[in-house]
Design a protein around this motif. Structure first.
Motif, PDB file in Angstrom:
ATOM      1  N   LEU A   1      38.464  37.236  40.488  1.00  0.00           N
ATOM      2  CA  LEU A   1      38.965  36.306  39.922  1.00  0.00           C
ATOM      3  C   LEU A   1      38.190  34.647  40.395  1.00  0.00           C
ATOM      4  O   LEU A   1      38.078  34.140  39.063  1.00  0.00           O
ATOM      5  N   GLU A   2      38.098  34.727  41.241  1.00  0.00           N
ATOM      6  CA  GLU A   2      37.269  33.260  41.522  1.00  0.00           C
ATOM      7  C   GLU A   2      35.699  33.302  40.791  1.00  0.00           C
ATOM      8  O   GLU A   2      35.043  32.292  41.113  1.00  0.00           O
ATOM      9  N   HIS A   3      35.186  34.563  40.866  1.00  0.00           N
ATOM     10  CA  HIS A   3      33.981  34.470  39.878  1.00  0.00           C
ATOM     11  C   HIS A   3      34.510  34.161  38.457  1.00  0.00           C
ATOM     12  O   HIS A   3      33.825  34.584  37.854  1.00  0.00           O
ATOM     13  N   ARG A   4      34.806  33.107  38.008  1.00  0.00           N
ATOM     14  CA  ARG A   4      35.211  32.842  36.829  1.00  0.00           C
ATOM     15  C   ARG A   4      34.185  32.434  35.676  1.00  0.00           C
ATOM     16  O   ARG A   4      34.080  33.045  35.179  1.00  0.00           O
ATOM     17  N   ALA A   5      33.667  31.681  35.642  1.00  0.00           N
ATOM     18  CA  ALA A   5      32.408  31.374  35.036  1.00  0.00           C
ATOM     19  C   ALA A   5      31.135  32.726  34.447  1.00  0.00           C
ATOM     20  O   ALA A   5      31.091  32.992  33.372  1.00  0.00           O
ATOM     21  N   TYR A   6      31.513  33.411  36.027  1.00  0.00           N
ATOM     22  CA  TYR A   6      30.144  35.042  35.107  1.00  0.00           C
ATOM     23  C   TYR A   6      30.869  35.721  34.467  1.00  0.00           C
ATOM     24  O   TYR A   6      31.264  36.418  33.282  1.00  0.00           O
ATOM     25  N   LEU A   7      32.610  36.303  34.736  1.00  0.00           N
ATOM     26  CA  LEU A   7      33.912  37.060  34.333  1.00  0.00           C
ATOM     27  C   LEU A   7      33.801  35.858  32.573  1.00  0.00           C
ATOM     28  O   LEU A   7      33.734  37.381  31.589  1.00  0.00           O
ATOM     29  N   GLU A   8      34.101  35.343  32.481  1.00  0.00           N
ATOM     30  CA  GLU A   8      33.987  34.233  31.129  1.00  0.00           C
ATOM     31  C   GLU A   8      32.957  35.077  30.297  1.00  0.00           C
ATOM     32  O   GLU A   8      33.112  34.792  29.529  1.00  0.00           O
ATOM     33  N   ALA A   9      31.522  34.808  31.064  1.00  0.00           N
ATOM     34  CA  ALA A   9      30.314  34.759  30.022  1.00  0.00           C
ATOM     35  C   ALA A   9      29.975  36.586  29.864  1.00  0.00           C
ATOM     36  O   ALA A   9      30.016  36.892  28.769  1.00  0.00           O
ATOM     37  N   LEU A  10      30.981  36.942  30.810  1.00  0.00           N
ATOM     38  CA  LEU A  10      30.828  38.982  30.968  1.00  0.00           C
ATOM     39  C   LEU A  10      31.617  39.782  29.590  1.00  0.00           C
ATOM     40  O   LEU A  10      31.123  40.673  29.580  1.00  0.00           O
ATOM     41  N   THR A  11      33.130  38.803  30.069  1.00  0.00           N
ATOM     42  CA  THR A  11      34.033  39.756  28.953  1.00  0.00           C
ATOM     43  C   THR A  11      35.151  38.705  28.228  1.00  0.00           C
ATOM     44  O   THR A  11      34.891  37.464  28.914  1.00  0.00           O
ATOM     45  N   ASP A  12      35.738  39.678  27.156  1.00  0.00           N
ATOM     46  CA  ASP A  12      36.197  38.391  26.065  1.00  0.00           C
ATOM     47  C   ASP A  12      37.977  38.731  26.703  1.00  0.00           C
ATOM     48  O   ASP A  12      38.403  38.499  26.459  1.00  0.00           O
ATOM     49  N   GLU A  13      38.238  40.105  27.079  1.00  0.00           N
ATOM     50  CA  GLU A  13      39.331  40.626  28.173  1.00  0.00           C
ATOM     51  C   GLU A  13      39.562  39.434  29.154  1.00  0.00           C
ATOM     52  O   GLU A  13      39.236  38.410  29.658  1.00  0.00           O
ATOM     53  N   ALA A  14      41.273  38.508  28.957  1.00  0.00           N
ATOM     54  CA  ALA A  14      41.962  37.992  29.932  1.00  0.00           C
ATOM     55  C   ALA A  14      41.538  38.294  31.458  1.00  0.00           C
ATOM     56  O   ALA A  14      41.437  39.433  31.827  1.00  0.00           O
ATOM     57  N   PRO A  15      41.278  37.568  31.783  1.00  0.00           N
ATOM     58  CA  PRO A  15      39.732  37.522  33.326  1.00  0.00           C
ATOM     59  C   PRO A  15      41.665  38.380  34.498  1.00  0.00           C
ATOM     60  O   PRO A  15      40.726  39.373  34.411  1.00  0.00           O
TER      61      PRO A  15
END
Length: 252
Positions: free
Chosen positions: A206-220
């Protein structure tokens, strides 16, 4: 044993990971590679008092389409350091190879061998170095290059006549690597119980939030929990019913 006998006996069981070691070095291409692959195991190891250091070939600067590399690199470095801290890892180093175009070769092997000589690990960890993920998805050239170079560098580090300039720089040969463990493999041989480190593994990803937010529309958090717990549960039948983090282990 025939395929029929294998089927009747159930899936091949995974052996517990070796435990008679104190220092490990994890070598991967990008920020988030370890969080997708094996941070739950790393949390368990640091809990037990073992030392784990991270070495990343790039800063992941080409990994977010909506953020230019000059901004993404420092951002992803910060996220990686925060992510490592969640699972008890304080040492995070970057080699500054170019994200997306890492070249397998002597320069990469030398850089990894230098880190092995510096940190003197008994266990080296890397990510899937094969062309595909289980034959169903193509692997990236960066993962292949870094994984393959890490396997080679584990041997290079112990030979004073390969990269002799490292000795001149004060990095004496280290022939103490006893195992190289591959995470994200479709040919696992060993495993670690994922349960003790699972919550921290999720927090770490979850600390990779910027990457995750760009990767998926699902709640991180939902995305991270589903991904990590799902893979761990898939391995339970091969590890005494316990969710697991698996590795393919090469002894040396």
């Amino acid at each position: 044993m025939t395929d029929q006998q294998n089927s009747a006996a159930g899936p091949a069981q995974l052996a517990p990971m070796p435990e008679d070691w104190q220092r490990a070095l994890a070598v991967v291409a990008h920020p988030d590679d370890l969080e997708y692959g094996c941070s739950g195991a790393i949390a368990a190891w640091t809990d037990a008092g073992r030392e784990v250091a991270y070495l990343l070939a790039t800063r992941g600067e080409a990994g977010i389409d909506t953020i230019a590399p000059a901004e993404a690199g420092p951002l992803r470095e910060r996220e990686q350091r925060a992510s490592a801290a969640v699972v008890g890892v304080d040492t995070v180093e970057f080699l500054d190879h170019a994200d997306g175009v890492i070249e397998y070769g002597t320069a990469l092997r030398r850089d990894i061998a230098a880190a092995i000589r510096k940190h003197r690990p008994e266990l080296v960890i890397t990510l899937n170095h094969r062309d595909t993920w289980g034959g169903v998805a193509w692997n990236t050239p960066d993962h292949v290059a870094v994984g393959r170079a890490t396997l080679d560098a584990a041997s290079d580090a112990g030979n004073r006549w390969i990269f002799p300039e490292l000795t001149e720089q004060g990095l004496e040969p280290w022939n103490g690597v006893r195992w190289v463990a591959i995470a994200g493999t479709d040919r696992p041989t060993h495993a670690v119980d994922a349960t003790p480190g699972m919550e921290r593994a999720i927090e770490s990803l979850l600390e990779h939030r910027a990457y995750l937010e760009a990767l998926t529309d699902e709640a991180p958090e939902k995305y991270c929990r589903t991904f990590l717990s799902g893979f761990a549960e898939q391995l339970a039948p091969r590890f005494g019913g316990k969710p697991a983090v698996a590795f393919e282990v090469f002894g040396r």
